[in-house]
Design a protein around this motif. Sequence first.
Motif, PDB file in Angstrom:
ATOM      1  N   PRO A 179      -6.058  -0.453  -3.545  1.00 48.42           N
ATOM      2  CA  PRO A 179      -4.887  -0.185  -2.700  1.00 48.42           C
ATOM      3  C   PRO A 179      -3.994   0.911  -3.259  1.00 48.42           C
ATOM      4  CG  PRO A 179      -4.532  -2.194  -3.947  1.00 48.42           C
ATOM      5  CD  PRO A 179      -5.945  -1.758  -4.239  1.00 48.42           C
ATOM      6  N   GLN A 180      -4.211   2.124  -2.799  1.00 47.32           N
ATOM      7  CA  GLN A 180      -3.382   3.246  -3.227  1.00 47.32           C
ATOM      8  C   GLN A 180      -2.041   3.215  -2.492  1.00 47.32           C
ATOM      9  OE1 GLN A 180      -5.515   6.949  -2.763  1.00 47.32           O
ATOM     10  NE2 GLN A 180      -7.400   6.076  -3.597  1.00 47.32           N
ATOM     11  N   LEU A 181      -0.994   3.626  -3.196  1.00 42.61           N
ATOM     12  CA  LEU A 181       0.335   3.699  -2.597  1.00 42.61           C
ATOM     13  C   LEU A 181       0.398   4.950  -1.718  1.00 42.61           C
ATOM     14  CD1 LEU A 181       3.155   2.425  -2.460  1.00 42.61           C
ATOM     15  CD2 LEU A 181       3.796   3.846  -4.413  1.00 42.61           C
ATOM     16  N   PHE A 228      -6.989  -0.994   3.646  1.00 41.77           N
ATOM     17  CA  PHE A 228      -6.500  -1.647   2.444  1.00 41.77           C
ATOM     18  C   PHE A 228      -5.687  -0.616   1.676  1.00 41.77           C
ATOM     19  CE2 PHE A 228      -7.788  -3.679  -1.848  1.00 41.77           C
ATOM     20  CZ  PHE A 228      -6.734  -4.574  -1.783  1.00 41.77           C
ATOM     21  N   PHE A 229      -4.385  -0.864   1.510  1.00 44.77           N
ATOM     22  CA  PHE A 229      -3.513   0.136   0.912  1.00 44.77           C
ATOM     23  C   PHE A 229      -2.248  -0.538   0.394  1.00 44.77           C
ATOM     24  CE2 PHE A 229      -2.199  -0.431   5.226  1.00 44.77           C
ATOM     25  CZ  PHE A 229      -0.837  -0.233   5.256  1.00 44.77           C
ATOM     26  N   ALA A 230      -1.390   0.252  -0.240  1.00 48.60           N
ATOM     27  CA  ALA A 230      -0.077  -0.218  -0.686  1.00 48.60           C
ATOM     28  C   ALA A 230       0.993   0.627  -0.010  1.00 48.60           C
ATOM     29  CB  ALA A 230       0.046  -0.112  -2.205  1.00 48.60           C
ATOM     30  N   MET A 231       2.141  -0.002   0.274  1.00 43.65           N
ATOM     31  CA  MET A 231       3.238   0.692   0.944  1.00 43.65           C
ATOM     32  C   MET A 231       4.564   0.350   0.283  1.00 43.65           C
ATOM     33  SD  MET A 231       3.349  -1.619   4.444  1.00 43.65           S
ATOM     34  CE  MET A 231       4.873  -0.927   5.098  1.00 43.65           C
ATOM     35  N   TRP A 315       4.295  -3.371  -1.382  1.00 43.25           N
ATOM     36  CA  TRP A 315       3.504  -4.371  -0.687  1.00 43.25           C
ATOM     37  C   TRP A 315       2.028  -3.963  -0.727  1.00 43.25           C
ATOM     38  CZ3 TRP A 315       8.342  -3.011   0.658  1.00 43.25           C
ATOM     39  CH2 TRP A 315       9.261  -4.011   0.980  1.00 43.25           C
ATOM     40  N   ILE A 316       1.139  -4.916  -1.018  1.00 43.80           N
ATOM     41  CA  ILE A 316      -0.294  -4.694  -0.923  1.00 43.80           C
ATOM     42  C   ILE A 316      -0.740  -5.220   0.441  1.00 43.80           C
ATOM     43  CG2 ILE A 316      -2.552  -5.096  -1.962  1.00 43.80           C
ATOM     44  CD1 ILE A 316      -0.604  -3.548  -3.745  1.00 43.80           C
ATOM     45  N   VAL A 317      -1.400  -4.364   1.235  1.00 49.59           N
ATOM     46  CA  VAL A 317      -1.662  -4.683   2.629  1.00 49.59           C
ATOM     47  C   VAL A 317      -3.151  -4.579   2.930  1.00 49.59           C
ATOM     48  CG1 VAL A 317      -1.175  -4.066   5.026  1.00 49.59           C
ATOM     49  CG2 VAL A 317       0.603  -3.790   3.280  1.00 49.59           C
ATOM     50  N   LEU A 318      -3.682  -5.610   3.588  1.00 46.98           N
ATOM     51  CA  LEU A 318      -5.028  -5.592   4.166  1.00 46.98           C
ATOM     52  C   LEU A 318      -4.857  -5.936   5.639  1.00 46.98           C
ATOM     53  CD1 LEU A 318      -8.135  -5.471   3.964  1.00 46.98           C
ATOM     54  CD2 LEU A 318      -8.090  -7.909   3.372  1.00 46.98           C
ATOM     55  N   MET A 319      -5.149  -4.989   6.526  1.00 47.37           N
ATOM     56  CA  MET A 319      -4.840  -5.214   7.937  1.00 47.37           C
ATOM     57  C   MET A 319      -5.810  -4.454   8.825  1.00 47.37           C
ATOM     58  SD  MET A 319      -1.612  -2.764   8.853  1.00 47.37           S
ATOM     59  CE  MET A 319      -1.904  -1.017   9.176  1.00 47.37           C
TER      60      MET A 319
END
Length: 336
Positions: A179-181, A228-231, A315-319
């Motif tokens: 998860p890259q920002l 899959f990423f970070a925000m 936030w680590i996001v999988l969506m």
Amino acid sequence: MGMRRIFPFLLILFLVPLSYVSAQSYSLPGAYGYLNYNNIGLAGETTLDINVTLINIAPYPKFVVLNPRYDFKILRSDKEFGYTYRVGNTIEGRISLYTLNHSLNYMVGFWIMPYETVKINFRINSNASYTVDMLDYQSPCGETGHIDSVTFTNGTLSHLYINIPPDEIEKLTCGVVYPQLLNYPKIMSLKSMLPFLDRYIKVLKVEGLIRFKVTNVPNEDNSTFGVFFAMAPPILFSDARTYDYYPNYTMTYSEYVKDFIWKFQGAEPPRRRNVPEVNATSNLFHLTTSLLSGVSVPRYKPKSRRRARFDFPVWIVLMKKDVEITYRVSWTNSGR
């Protein structure tokens, strides 16, 4: 061989028969309406809802000029307001007849009477949102294997184009997704957003809600591509309290950089090495607190400097479809 000559770097996958007549294609990266999305199909939008309380301490009226990019409403009545909306790629605005009739020098604003306290509501709504460009995801494979374009036919994914180099056979795999920002907060000052040159106009309080939504744009059916990423928050204020994050953030940026990324990839975070002390006995002379004349001088004591540390939530996001975060900001003028 003819197809290889025409499309040497693309693999085209047809997923349904092409008998449908209504088709729409998306290129990655590209634009969809007023939004620009990155190479994994993400686009960000920010809306906000902020109340500002002002007081005029002058013995005469003042006219306060407003930025028409924001929807506004002077909360002392239902007649003083303005709103914005998007038309294509532009933002247009309207103001109430009362506001127009009480404008000054062809500028939008409101009158504040002597010693009057006024609360103004400022908004950026979803129909005229502030767009946030997301960074491209850096694949360990480069552009190899990346989906460059997708086509939906009658709302269903019909085919896609994959970037494939014709002579690359050395690797069977080329890495793991982590998860890259993909965005960093814009650091602002609430005080700088209210640049009154007039010392008679005082800001008493600012409070509000900020909403940040990241949408997986190319998914016309909202179910096809997982990401899959970070925000991070899109906007933070250096001089205000920020609280009530929802949903609760996964970690802070310092935790993300110093610990999470390394351990997610099965590696240990790097440890800081101790700097060896320098032996000064070989100098030509030793430093003392006395001058050559024998007069004693006070010893200089350097002041310790601390680096300003500005951490922020991650936030680590999988969506597949979209994700939305909200948080509140507050500032009070304690020096009134």
